[in-house]
Design a protein around this motif. Structure first.
Motif, PDB file in Angstrom:
ATOM      1  N   ILE A   1      -7.783   3.933  -5.970  1.00 47.44           N
ATOM      2  CA  ILE A   1      -7.269   2.588  -5.709  1.00 47.44           C
ATOM      3  C   ILE A   1      -6.053   2.303  -6.584  1.00 47.44           C
TER       4      ILE A   1
ATOM      5  N   GLU B   1      -9.980   0.199   1.760  1.00 53.36           N
ATOM      6  CA  GLU B   1      -9.769   1.516   1.166  1.00 53.36           C
ATOM      7  C   GLU B   1     -10.946   1.921   0.277  1.00 53.36           C
ATOM      8  N   ARG B   2     -11.553   0.967  -0.387  1.00 50.64           N
ATOM      9  CA  ARG B   2     -12.744   1.271  -1.183  1.00 50.64           C
ATOM     10  C   ARG B   2     -13.858   1.808  -0.278  1.00 50.64           C
TER      11      ARG B   2
ATOM     12  N   LYS C   1       0.847  -1.186   0.000  1.00 50.02           N
ATOM     13  CA  LYS C   1       0.000   0.000   0.000  1.00 50.02           C
ATOM     14  C   LYS C   1       0.883   1.237   0.000  1.00 50.02           C
TER      15      LYS C   1
ATOM     16  N   VAL D   1      -7.295  -3.384   0.453  1.00 54.70           N
ATOM     17  CA  VAL D   1      -7.842  -2.706  -0.721  1.00 54.70           C
ATOM     18  C   VAL D   1      -9.353  -2.558  -0.573  1.00 54.70           C
TER      19      VAL D   1
ATOM     20  N   GLU E   1      -7.996  -9.265  -4.516  1.00 48.84           N
ATOM     21  CA  GLU E   1      -7.675  -8.053  -3.791  1.00 48.84           C
ATOM     22  C   GLU E   1      -7.389  -8.339  -2.322  1.00 48.84           C
TER      23      GLU E   1
ATOM     24  N   TYR F   1      -2.527   0.481  -5.565  1.00 42.71           N
ATOM     25  CA  TYR F   1      -2.536  -0.965  -5.750  1.00 42.71           C
ATOM     26  C   TYR F   1      -2.624  -1.333  -7.221  1.00 42.71           C
TER      27      TYR F   1
END
Length: 316
Positions: free
Chosen positions: A215, A234-235, A25, A231, A227, A219
């Motif tokens: 994203i 983070e979405r 990340k 991730v 994923e 990534y």
């Protein structure tokens, strides 16, 4: 063998454009760090306060001084903190000093680089000096084969240089050059940090950062499309917190809130603490006498061998 200038420029470019590994990340958020890794508990010791006030490395040198030497050097420091020379130290002056102490490693880095760019040794760095040193390879060969857009990079650097040049005299002092190299550390440079971040991430150049761009900056998916959990997290962060107006993208202000969050100001809290503990007459500011009388809080002293005392008066 690659020349030094080209090597420096190459490393800079690689740092800016390298792709993230599938499970890593990329961290863009610029958090306000703790002032020390020590526990802040004055009932046990003042180690946290020493690190905060002096910087961790300088605090170690004070541990070798006698009380008399500590007080002498502290008095010299107080004169530096008192910027308006009115004989007292305010909470704001103390806060500014603590921030500077925490950034000392940055200033030391600038000191090391300074001679390379101040080519005429006049005590300033002009844009032309910086450009000629950093981009000499490109200036000699405007169409290099390594694929990087040096012209765009140079224009971006010039824009940042002009932003750091507060008096607009086209010459950078050491403080202005530090702001140029480390813009995230200066309030007046925060807009350029946000702008450069958006330019890096906004691949479709619409002036916003959408979810895919957000994203994609952190990534790069693996061939199987799996994923990592971070991730997915983070979405959710983007949807629930980053995109405040829920229009599916981040504008300039939302991006600023993301990378430059208004976190707890550790330097301000420490300055308030030191004033509270040392302000004997409760006038809201500290005299040199009040500070020196509390020298153990500010700098401490643990020396037992006077012959090994480290007295470095020129540091301040």
């Amino acid at each position: 063998m690659m020349c030094l200038t080209k090597m420096v420029l190459y490393l800079t470019v690689c740092g800016a454009y390298a792709l993230s590994k599938p499970t890593e990340k990329k961290e863009r958020v610029l958090h306000d760090k703790e002032l020390s890794d020590k526990v802040h508990d004055d009932s046990q010791n003042f180690d946290y306060d020493h690190d905060a006030f002096l910087g961790a490395e300088e605090a170690k040198s004070f541990d070798q001084l006698t009380p008399e030497e500590s007080k002498e050097r502290l008095g010299m420091i107080v004169d530096k903190i008192d910027e308006n020379k009115d004989g007292s130290v305010t909470e704001e002056e103390l806060k500014a000093w603590i921030k500077r102490a925490q950034k000392r490693y940055i200033f030391q880095n600038v000191e090391r680089q300074w001679p390379d760019f101040d080519t005429n040794q006049d005590g300033y760095i002009s844009w032309e000096e910086y450009r000629n040193v950093t981009y000499s390879y490109y200036l000699e060969d405007p169409d290099p084969e390594d694929g990087y857009n040096y012209k765009q990079m140079m224009a971006r650097d010039e824009r940042r240089f002009n932003m750091a040049d507060e008096n607009q005299d086209k010459l950078a002092t050491k403080e202005e050059f530090t702001a140029f190299l480390h813009p995230e550390e200066y309030d007046h440079m925060k807009n350029i940090v946000v702008l450069e971040t958006m330019e890096d991430i906004d691949k479709n150049s619409d002036g916003f950062i959408d979810l895919d761009e957000y994203i994609g900056d952190m990534y790069t998916a693996d061939s199987e499309g799996h994923e990592p959990d971070w991730v997915k997290s983070e979405r959710e962060q983007f949807t629930e917190f980053r995109d405040k107006n829920k229009d599916g993208k981040m504008d300039k202000e939302e991006t600023k809130d993301w990378i430059l969050p208004a976190d707890y100001d550790h330097a301000e809290a420490e300055a308030r603490h030191l004033v509270y503990e040392s302000d004997e007459n409760k006038d809201g500011k500290l005299s040199k006498e009040e500070i020196i009388s509390k020298y153990d809080l500010f700098v401490g002293s643990q020396a037992t061998d006077f012959g090994e005392a480290l007295v470095r008066h020129d540091e301040f």
